[in-house]
Design an enzyme around this catalytic site. Structure first.
Site, PDB file in Angstrom:
ATOM      1  N   ASP A   1       0.710  -1.232  -0.147  1.00 13.43           N
ATOM      2  CA  ASP A   1      -0.145   0.112  -0.160  1.00 13.43           C
ATOM      3  C   ASP A   1       0.584   1.022   0.006  1.00 13.43           C
ATOM      4  OD1 ASP A   1      -1.866  -1.191  -0.172  1.00 13.43           O
ATOM      5  OD2 ASP A   1      -3.108  -1.144   2.459  1.00 13.43           O
TER       6      ASP A   1
ATOM      7  N   ASP B   1      -4.403  -2.729   4.654  1.00 17.18           N
ATOM      8  CA  ASP B   1      -4.611  -2.424   6.278  1.00 17.18           C
ATOM      9  C   ASP B   1      -6.191  -2.538   6.627  1.00 17.18           C
ATOM     10  OD1 ASP B   1      -5.107  -0.759   4.513  1.00 17.18           O
ATOM     11  OD2 ASP B   1      -3.583   1.711   5.793  1.00 17.18           O
TER      12      ASP B   1
ATOM     13  N   ASP C   1      -8.634  -5.027   1.771  1.00 13.64           N
ATOM     14  CA  ASP C   1      -7.776  -6.544   1.896  1.00 13.64           C
ATOM     15  C   ASP C   1      -7.267  -7.715   2.816  1.00 13.64           C
ATOM     16  OD1 ASP C   1      -7.161  -4.034   0.401  1.00 13.64           O
ATOM     17  OD2 ASP C   1      -5.526  -3.149   2.741  1.00 13.64           O
TER      18      ASP C   1
END
Length: 1215
Positions: A471, A792, A796
């Protein structure tokens, strides 16, 4: 109590009567189905079925203003019917379950069987007396007393070693589980929430919130339960953690009153009535689908039987519905079934995806060794039986007499025991222990490096990782918007200026404008932890501007206190049409001043003036604007900054302007400054990413941000370098490229995209999952990619589960993400991932070191036992001695070699990949080299020892003879050689200095010395059980001297080039794909053997070359590179042509050798990158970029490295 509530958690067709009797006007299921609606649909349903929110409150027996009474009986009843607000954690496995799981290991099973057979035989005494002299001379004699008495020791010792391994493994898993639960509980206890009970606003632990509670929500809250909004002011919710939609959702009682657990309040405040808690809330439902409570059902079944029948029916429905739910989630888990989940979690031997790479290789190796051992022992037994039979019945022509049968059986049993001894020695029981110790040690140490490992094997898989999909927000960046540049008073500051530099007038206007013209709910609070960063609350963009005020040594709060919110005369709030926010205040002299801020391209268009270097306003002409855009705004945008313009305008108080005529009001502004804000990259990230790339790991960034910001951040992090051939695309383009007309993802299309993809912007969670799945399933490279993913958000979860290793963020991560992950980063930091890679590789190397040592012992012991048994009908190393060598050496050696700390040099090589054999050719060479040395010594001692030392021969000793000095010397010399070989085993890549870093590992030193001490005791005082006779000093010296010979011999072996050894390449390899085990490219090994590599590389290139005769240019390319390989000298490694071969042969330039080619050249740099960080697809070398220009560049370059006279040169110029 809590369990009771679980039983009606899911029942779809809940019998409403039971609830209605309890006095509530709606059932659990009605509420649950209500929460699945959104928007106007929900409003209509509320109005029709419940009579609006008020009706709902009265049905739930609560007051919208005063909340629940807080009466304990009432709370208990609510808990019973609607459940408690906690998602029941998985029941931890009991210690016995973990023990049972540990027992499933193949190696252990082989050992258990051998031990039981050995035990059974030691207690088996054939009937009849042994006075059958007539039955033929006992060849080598029946087993003597000492051995008979000690027979059981062997079996018991093996079983003990098994128990050892199992307990260590189970204890590891158990303590790890406990650690993880501790972390979870710590996090959960800290969460509190504001609730109205009995008209009082109280802080309540999240777990105590009940259905019917009135909760007060405000910006920055994480909603603890599902609810319906009663009243809200300007409420905006970030539902991205559930829906993946990054835009904030406006909530209002009349438009969209549904609030979901696990979502964040981004703006505004309000009150809601709680309608679903725990497992029935939306997050809870997702948790259930992730299989967080499979055990729940089992409990229910037991309960159902105790309760009345209708409960039982519910159970069955529950099961069905849950199954359906699992099926709906199916596509996310790809092909894995839902029911495997519960078996998989936290199991050391069977990892959560397939077996981890290492486990797979080890099992395979153990089976291979087991088979070899079985073969050897079978041969031993057959030879002994045949020898005995031929000697007795053929040569001596004795008849088989019935009364002799028991004695013959006793002989055969003795032979069988010798066979089992050979087998036991052959099986490396230290293996599972070494793996467990190594992993446990790593996991403990990784805690210090901020990695909380949830699945042991993830740690080792990480060492093989070839790709990381990370990310952006929060992992690579700090997740805090900050002002980094500003243009104020006609100066473009690249960093935030000191307050003294700015004109006082401009500074005052700037501070007032930012402080007043922003939501008063936006604040910057002091950090939670000492030394942490200040906490940003509210709108992130406004926080960055307030941060600017603080950096200019001013305080926004004092300005706000002078003009509190209610004194603001008029506010034009920010919306997507205006793209700006303006606030009007009344000045003390009766005039008005309007402060404005917004996207610079919008606000600057409306500015007619700008403040100059002394803070006076001057005319701002259109051509000034154009210059401003070119000189200030575009450069900022190129660096990935968002630009915001702050401006103001004064109005006369008399006559008062028409505030509703927006067009005229928001015009003729005076610009104060333009700021560039960004989410800055964490300082340690670029370095960490560089380490990853050096280690052969491709880092890809997957983010929801726009493509320009993403690209700018990627360049800052070093994920992409200007001038390289890579892809930065957004989600839309990505899907267009990988899906066919029907909208299905095609693997071939995916394979065209992912090798070059570095940045995927504006991506949804589904895109992330698709990408991860696509890379994992791809078959184009030399070997299957091993992918790590960070995440997070709740959304996901699927990608984290699909990846080989899922990293969840410990601070920013949602519970759902943590549950789906393998490793939790407790500091949310990318550089911790690099630490995980280092530890993972260290585990792999530790196990290789141990294997190298272990297999040497085994090879020697097996051969000695085998030949000894065949030549002298009696093994020179007795069973108990074998066990001391085997058990102690193995167990201790595994401790010693498995706890070597990792070094930075581990990151200088490429990942091993799935197909690299566990035992590289260097290791094979070491194993056989040392085995040959030891065998020569032992056989010399065995057959000539009595002459050398002038002692009685121990061979063919009569029955019940006391232990002989001769055999003791053999045993002692054998152990000494193992001890010194243990030091050799510390290095597996052929390094010369085996003592390097030995003092950093105190465990190793103490174990070697300890083993030495115990050996002295055994020899001097072991006596009959150990078949030892005390030795004098001189003989001891000889034994130690022979041991020291190992170290010298080790140096000799290191000098033999690997190309001489073309055999035993395949040990412990996972797939049968013919892959040359590539050496570790550490430049400091003197023994990287170039000739052999050249040879192998040449062969491979030829095969590839043949495949490439599709087009002319390809042939030339392939030919040129393979020819070059032939000419290339070992020291010209850095030449560009090296990178035209495939990456697994790339040798890291860890020594600063002088490049023959100027590396700064774009083309060579690009090629070098391309070949170093991507799996080679067959046509990588002749990609579209090899256009004519590149070829000419190459020509001039290679001329430099080949010299005009070489045939290569003429070939190239003819191009």
């Amino acid at each position: 109590m809590g369990d009771m509530s679980n039983s009606d958690f899911y029942a779809k067709n809940q019998i409403n009567e039971s609830d209605r009797v309890a006095g509530f006007g709606c059932s659990l299921m009605e509420l649950r189905s209500l929460m699945e609606l959104r928007g106007t649909e929900a409003v209509v349903k509320l109005q029709e079925d419940y009579g609006g929110v008020e009706g709902m409150c009265s049905r739930l027996q609560t007051s919208p203003t005063e909340g629940l009474t807080g009466d304990q009986a009432d709370l208990d009843k609510r808990k019973e019917i609607f459940g408690a607000n906690l998602i029941p954690p998985k029941k931890p496995k009991t210690f016995l379950q973990l023990v049972w799981e540990a027992l499933q290991d193949v190696t252990l099973i082989i050992l258990e069987v051998a031990a039981l057979v050995s035990l059974g035989l030691s207690f088996y005494h054939p009937p009849g007396d042994s006075s059958g002299e007539s039955c033929g001379a006992a060849a080598g004699g029946v087993e003597d007393d000492g051995e008979a008495e000690a027979g059981w020791i062997e079996g018991v010792a093996i079983l003990l070693s098994v128990v050892c391994v199992v307990l260590v493994t189970a204890f590891n898993d158990w303590s790890k589980e406990k650690q993880f639960r501790g972390l979870q509980n710590r996090i959960e206890q800290e969460q509190k929430f504001q609730v109205v009970r009995g008209s009082q606003v109280i802080q309540l632990p999240v777990a105590d919130i009940m259905v019917g509670d009135i909760a007060q929500i405000k910006y920055g809250d994480l909603l603890p339960a599902d609810g319906v909004l009663i009243q809200g002011n300007d409420l905006k919710i970030d539902e991205s953690s559930l829906t993946g939609e990054s835009d904030h959702v406006k909530k209002a009682a009349d438009r969209d009153p549904m609030l979901l657990s696990g979502t964040h309040v981004m703006e505004g405040s309000g009150r809601m009535v709680v309608t679903a808690v725990g497992v029935n809330s939306q997050t809870g439902i997702i948790f259930t689908l992730l299989g967080a409570n499979t055990e729940e059902e089992e409990k229910k079944e037991k309960k159902g039987k105790m309760q009345d029948g209708n409960m039982e029916n519910n159970q069955i429905k529950v099961k069905k519905q849950d199954g359906a739910a699992a099926m709906e989630m199916q596509p996310l888990k790809s092909a894995e079934g839902g029911e495997t989940e519960e078996k998989e979690r936290k199991k050391p031997s069977v990892s959560k995806k397939e077996k981890s790479v290492l486990q797979g290789k080890l099992t395979k190796l153990a089976v291979q060794i087991g088979k070899a051992g079985l073969l050897m022992s079978a041969i031993t037994v057959i030879i002994l039986v045949l020898y005995f039979a031929i000697d007795n019945f053929v040569l001596q022509k004795l008849p088989w007499m019935p009364e002799c049968t028991p004695i013959y059986i006793q002989f055969f049993v003795k032979f069988f025991i010798i066979g089992v001894t050979v087998l036991v020695v052959a099986v490396p029981e230290g293996l599972p222990l070494a793996v467990t110790i190594s992993l446990a040690y790593s996991v403990k140490k990784m805690m210090k490096d901020n990695n909380l490992v949830r699945h042991l094997d993830a740690c080792e898989t990480m060492g093989n990782a070839t790709a990381i999909c990370s990310d952006k927000t929060g992992t690579l960046t700090t997740n805090r918007m900050t002002v980094v540049q500003c243009y104020v008073a006609d100066v473009h500051h690249k960093v935030v200026p000191e307050p003294g530099v700015l004109p006082p007038k401009s500074l005052d206007l700037l501070v007032n404008s930012i402080s007043l013209n922003s939501a008063y709910t936006t604040k910057i609070l002091s950090p939670d932890k000492e030394g942490g960063l200040p906490k940003q609350v509210g709108n992130k963009t406004e926080c960055s501007l307030l941060g600017l005020v603080l950096e200019l040594k001013r305080d926004y709060q004092t300005v706000r206190n002078q003009i509190p919110e209610e004194k603001l005369y008029k506010v034009y709030t920010f919306n997507s049409v205006r793209k700006s926010m303006s606030t009007v205040i009344k000045l003390p002299d009766g005039n008005f001043r309007m402060y404005s801020k917004g996207a610079s391209e919008i606000v600057l268009k409306k500015c007619s003036y700008i403040l100059n270097e002394v803070g006076e306003s001057r005319v701002f002409r259109p051509r000034d604007k154009d210059e401003m855009v070119k000189k200030v705004i575009e450069p900022m945008a190129c660096e990935g900054l968002r630009t915001i313009c702050v401006a103001y305008r004064d109005f006369p108080g008399n006559p008062e302007p028409n505030w509703d005529d927006e067009g005229n009001i928001l015009n003729d502004l005076t610009a104060i400054c333009v700021v560039g804000i960004e989410d800055p990259v964490r300082p340690e990230v670029p370095d960490a990413i560089q380490k990853c790339q050096r280690a052969g790991i491709t880092v890809r960034m997957v983010t929801g941000d726009n493509i320009n910001t993403a690209r700018a951040i990627a360049i800052k992090c070093g994920i992409i370098h200007p001038g390289e051939d890579f892809l930065c695309i957004d989600g839309k383009e990505f899907n267009r490229r990988i899906r066919n007309e029907k909208g299905e993802v095609e693997q071939e299309r995916m394979d065209k995209v992912w090798p070059k993809l570095r940045v995927l912007a504006r991506s949804s969670p589904t895109d992330k999952h698709t990408l991860v799945k696509g890379i994992i399933d791809s078959t184009i490279g030399e070997q299957r990619q091993v992918v790590a993913v960070t995440g997070d958000g709740t959304n996901d979860g699927p990608a984290l589960k699909k990846a080989d290793v899922g990293f969840a963020m410990g601070i920013a991560g949602t519970d759902v993400a943590k549950e789906a992950s393998d490793i939790i980063l407790t500091d949310d930091n990318f550089s911790s991932i690099v630490k995980a890679v280092m530890w993972g590789r260290n585990v792999y190397d530790s196990i290789s070191k141990f294997l190298q040592f272990q297999l040497t012992v085994n090879v020697v012991a097996v051969i000695v036992a085998f030949t000894g048994a065949c030549v002298t009908q009696d093994s020179p190393l007795k069973a108990v001695q074998m066990l001391w060598v085997n058990l102690i050496m193995d167990t201790f050696a595994s401790l010693a070699l498995a706890t070597e700390p990792p070094t930075e040099s581990l990151l200088k090589r490429r990942p091993y990949g799935r197909n690299k054999p566990l035992i590289s050719s260097t290791m094979t060479k070491n194993i056989f080299g040392h085995a040959i040395f030891q065998l020569i010594i032992i056989f010399t001692l065995l057959f000539a020892g009595e002459k050398i030392f002038d002692i009685d021969s121990g061979r063919n000793a009569p029955l019940h003879a006391p232990p002989s000095e001769h055999y003791t010397i053999i045993f002692n010399a054998f152990v000494m050689m193992q001890l010194f070989n243990e030091i050799n085993a510390r290095k597996i890549h052929g390094e010369r200095n085996v003592f390097h870093g030995i003092l950093r590992n105190p465990i190793f030193c103490s174990i070697v010395l300890g083993t030495f001490g115990v050996q002295i005791l055994i020899v001097q005082f072991g006596g009959k059980p150990f078949s030892c006779k005390p030795l004098d000093l001189e003989k001891w010296m000889w034994c130690v001297f022979l041991g020291l010979g190992e170290l010298v011999w080790g140096q000799v072996i290191a000098s033999v080039p690997n190309s001489r050894l073309r055999f035993l390449r395949r040990a412990g390899q996972l797939t049968k794909k013919d892959e040359s085990p590539e050496e570790d490219p550490n430049e400091d090994n003197e023994e990287i053997d170039h000739a052999e590599r050249e040879l192998r590389r040449g062969q491979i290139l030829w095969f590839r070359g043949l495949n490439r005769i599709q087009t002319q240019i390809r042939v030339v390319n392939a030919f040129r590179s393979s020819l070059y390989e032939g000419l290339e000298k070992p020291d010209s490694r850095t030449s560009i042509h090296n990178f035209m071969t495939h990456p697994e042969f790339r040798i890291e330039d860890s020594t600063p050798s002088l490049p023959l080619i100027d590396d700064t050249d774009d083309d060579s740099a690009r090629r070098r990158k391309m070949y170093s960080s991507q799996p080679a697809s067959p046509n990588k070398n002749n990609n579209a970029i090899d256009s004519g220009i590149n070829l000419t560049i190459d020509t001039s370059k290679s001329a430099a490295s080949s010299g005009p006279a070489s045939p290569l040169h003429s070939l190239e110029t003819s191009l």
